[in-house]
Design a protein around this motif. Structure first.
Motif, mmCIF file in Angstrom:
data_model
loop_
_atom_site.group_PDB
_atom_site.id
_atom_site.type_symbol
_atom_site.label_atom_id
_atom_site.label_comp_id
_atom_site.label_asym_id
_atom_site.label_seq_id
_atom_site.Cartn_x
_atom_site.Cartn_y
_atom_site.Cartn_z
ATOM 1 N N PRO A 41 2.666 4.791 -3.251
ATOM 2 C CA PRO A 41 2.807 6.038 -2.477
ATOM 3 C C PRO A 41 4.012 5.998 -1.534
ATOM 4 O O PRO A 41 4.280 4.978 -0.892
ATOM 5 C CB PRO A 41 1.499 6.105 -1.680
ATOM 6 C CG PRO A 41 0.531 5.272 -2.457
ATOM 7 C CD PRO A 41 1.346 4.158 -3.037
ATOM 8 N N ILE A 42 4.711 7.122 -1.453
ATOM 9 C CA ILE A 42 5.820 7.305 -0.522
ATOM 10 C C ILE A 42 5.347 8.247 0.584
ATOM 11 O O ILE A 42 4.916 9.374 0.314
ATOM 12 C CB ILE A 42 7.065 7.924 -1.200
ATOM 13 C CG1 ILE A 42 7.430 7.153 -2.467
ATOM 14 C CG2 ILE A 42 8.223 7.987 -0.220
ATOM 15 C CD1 ILE A 42 7.940 5.770 -2.249
ATOM 16 N N ILE A 43 5.425 7.754 1.838
ATOM 17 C CA ILE A 43 4.961 8.537 2.995
ATOM 18 C C ILE A 43 6.152 9.228 3.661
ATOM 19 O O ILE A 43 7.243 8.658 3.745
ATOM 20 C CB ILE A 43 4.259 7.623 4.018
ATOM 21 C CG1 ILE A 43 3.166 6.800 3.342
ATOM 22 C CG2 ILE A 43 3.684 8.437 5.170
ATOM 23 C CD1 ILE A 43 2.061 7.599 2.718
ATOM 24 N N ALA B 255 0.810 -1.215 0.000
ATOM 25 C CA ALA B 255 0.000 0.000 0.000
ATOM 26 C C ALA B 255 0.844 1.266 0.000
ATOM 27 O O ALA B 255 0.415 2.303 -0.522
ATOM 28 C CB ALA B 255 -0.927 0.009 1.218
ATOM 29 N N ALA B 256 2.030 1.214 0.621
ATOM 30 C CA ALA B 256 2.840 2.428 0.746
ATOM 31 C C ALA B 256 4.238 2.072 1.223
ATOM 32 O O ALA B 256 4.485 0.968 1.717
ATOM 33 C CB ALA B 256 2.189 3.415 1.720
ATOM 34 N N ILE B 257 5.149 3.022 1.099
ATOM 35 C CA ILE B 257 6.492 2.946 1.660
ATOM 36 C C ILE B 257 6.651 4.088 2.648
ATOM 37 O O ILE B 257 6.437 5.258 2.302
ATOM 38 C CB ILE B 257 7.571 3.060 0.568
ATOM 39 C CG1 ILE B 257 7.407 1.959 -0.482
ATOM 40 C CG2 ILE B 257 8.971 3.021 1.178
ATOM 41 C CD1 ILE B 257 8.317 2.123 -1.690
ATOM 42 N N GLY B 258 7.011 3.757 3.885
ATOM 43 C CA GLY B 258 7.274 4.773 4.902
ATOM 44 C C GLY B 258 8.743 4.766 5.259
ATOM 45 O O GLY B 258 9.380 3.701 5.277
ATOM 46 N N ILE B 259 9.298 5.948 5.543
ATOM 47 C CA ILE B 259 10.735 6.055 5.781
ATOM 48 C C ILE B 259 11.011 6.857 7.048
ATOM 49 O O ILE B 259 10.433 7.928 7.260
ATOM 50 C CB ILE B 259 11.448 6.722 4.587
ATOM 51 C CG1 ILE B 259 11.066 6.007 3.284
ATOM 52 C CG2 ILE B 259 12.959 6.698 4.776
ATOM 53 C CD1 ILE B 259 11.645 6.634 2.039
#
Length: 513
Positions: free
Chosen positions: A237-239, A75-79
């Protein structure tokens, strides 16, 4: 309905970690690629931004391959990442500088310059004392490397740099989420905005500062080139994510006042959660970052290298124990704990100062490590126990400041995380000294959980980060303070605090020599 998962990437000092996490907090796979740190001169510590980016691609690819999860289900990438260092980028998102690590102290002269311009104003605006962080580092580039400084379009942090490379962003898209702002030196932390007043005071152009965003904001989408290299779908999506310490705090369940967190790691951190902003002008000790939840703050302080004191002791003095532990297939610290547990509280009058690289908060680089009060009767176990007790004494000092600033708050427990959380002896010592129950929790990778829930909110998988984490993270083992030991330890803790004042002239003289 297909399941959705979050890719988490944490850009730590010692390595880049990636994981795949479900919205229920289950970690399906994780991996770590060690970082390369460069030391071009004494006190200088650098990393190469492109190596940080490549390690992110590598670790993402590894966990995707290991789980076999379809890229359609990501769903997304969080960093998240290191907080107090900076990277300078140009208009095309190319790194103009190395990553100027939080460990790098070449900018110390500019810390002193900032203090001379008005440290109380600095603390009031930013929520922390002047120290080695963004402002001092920016001033170093401005004054020492003006040719490079003029090429820098924006200053950002490692997590932001990697997010931009994954997304194909341009310099105009540069961002910083508000959990990092206190380190900037040029913010109005209370309002979560840049401060013209602080920028003018320090001589830093706000034109070089990035846009301020929320941790769960979508800052970009995975570009085709990066998607091909890491095995994910273009457009994922990139968070924005948040600072590494902040996601660890919230991932431990620090979601409302009344709970404290002890991060017993390389840096020994004691943090709490409060609802309003009361910067520590008097003691110049506590930092005041905002939580991922903008309604809360995380006052905290730490011993730089507190946990490293234990590793240094093990590697320097515990060769026999290391051999024995290898034969038995157990951790060396377990044997050292067994030895130290046989020693009476107070280590029979032996007191240690755990600031081998200078005191971090309050800032005093002159302070060094000290063993005070030892005699012929003291053995190896006494010295080891005194290290465990010293970090507890430092925590008592931090906690006393917290109570002075927030006398209306009652604290029910300290949740302990990090490598040191496994020591039953240390947990009991801290509970006895600080006077609050210590509890272990059912999760180890709390930073990944905090980051995953932040990213999950950003793409609508959950509504409330704090509520979701409270359903995942639960207390397990509890260590209750023992009244007689708590009372006994207070004399030692008072003596510990007095040593700094009494030894300060001697530290100054040693520094001159």
């Amino acid at each position: 309905m297909s399941y959705k998962f979050i890719i988490c990437v944490d850009l730590g000092t010692m390595g880049t970690k990636a994981a795949i996490v479900s919205k229920e907090g289950k970690i399906l796979a994780k991996t770590l690629e060690e970082s390369k740190l460069y030391y071009p001169k004494p006190g200088w510590v650098e990393q190469k931004p492109n190596e940080m980016f490549n390690s992110s691609l590598n670790t993402i690819k590894t966990v995707v391959k290991e789980t076999g999860i379809s890229s359609n289900n990501i769903a997304a990438i969080g960093i998240s990442g290191q907080m107090a260092g900076i990277v300078g980028i140009d208009r095309n998102w190319e790194a103009v500088t190395h990553y100027d690590s939080w460990l790098d102290n070449r900018c110390q002269v500019y810390v002193e310059e900032i203090k001379s311009k008005g440290e109380e104003r600095y603390i009031t605006a930013n929520g922390m004392p002047a120290t080695i962080a963004h402002a001092a580092k920016i001033l170093w580039w401005k004054n020492q490397k003006p040719d490079i400084y003029n090429k820098i379009y924006k200053f950002i942090q490692p997590a932001g740099y990697v997010a931009g490379k994954l997304s194909g962003l341009k310099g105009r898209d540069a961002f910083i989420d508000y959990t990092y702002l206190h380190f900037s030196g040029v913010c109005n932390n209370r309002k979560m905005e840049w401060s013209e007043d602080m920028a003018n005071l320090l001589g830093i152009s706000l034109d070089k500062m990035p846009n301020i965003v929320k941790p769960w904001d979508v800052v970009g989408e995975l570009c085709s080139e990066a998607a091909e290299k890491c095995g994910l779908k273009t457009g994922t999506p990139i968070i924005a994510g948040a600072g590494d310490a902040i996601v660890s705090f919230i991932g431990s369940g620090l979601v409302e006042p009344g709970i404290l967190i002890d991060l017993a790691g390389t840096a020994s951190i004691l943090a709490c959660c409060v609802e309003d902003y009361r910067p520590d002008i008097k003691n110049k000790t506590l930092l005041f970052p905002r939580s991922v939840d903008p309604n809360y703050w995380y006052p905290h302080a730490y011993i730089g290298g507190g946990g490293l004191c234990l590793r240094w002791f093990r590697d320097t003095f515990a060769a026999e124990e290391k051999k024995e532990s290898q034969k038995k297939g157990i951790n060396t610290y377990y044997l050292l704990d067994e030895m130290a547990a046989k020693i009476a509280p107070g280590s029979e009058g032996l007191v240690f100062l755990p600031h081998l690289a200078g005191r971090t908060y309050p800032v005093d680089s002159k302070v060094k490590g000290v063993w005070f009060g030892f005699s012929w009767s003291h053995k190896k176990a006494h010295f080891y126990r005194s290290i465990l007790e010293a970090i507890a004494y430092e925590y008592r000092y931090y906690f006393r400041i917290i109570k002075e600033l927030y006398p209306e708050t009652n604290y029910s427990e300290v949740r302990v995380i990090g490598g040191g959380c496994k020591s039953n002896l240390w947990n009991q010592i801290k509970a006895d000294v600080v006077g609050i129950p210590y509890v272990q929790i059912n999760e180890e990778d709390v930073g990944l959980i905090g980051l995953a829930m932040t990213a999950a909110k950003g793409v609508g998988l959950i509504n409330n980060i704090g509520k979701s984490i409270s359903e995942i993270v639960k207390p397990t083992v509890k260590y209750t303070p023992r009244d007689k030991y708590h009372e006994y330890y207070q004399n030692y803790a008072d003596l510990y605090e007095g040593l700094f004042e009494n030894l300060n002239p001697i530290f100054s003289e040693l520094n001159k020599i």
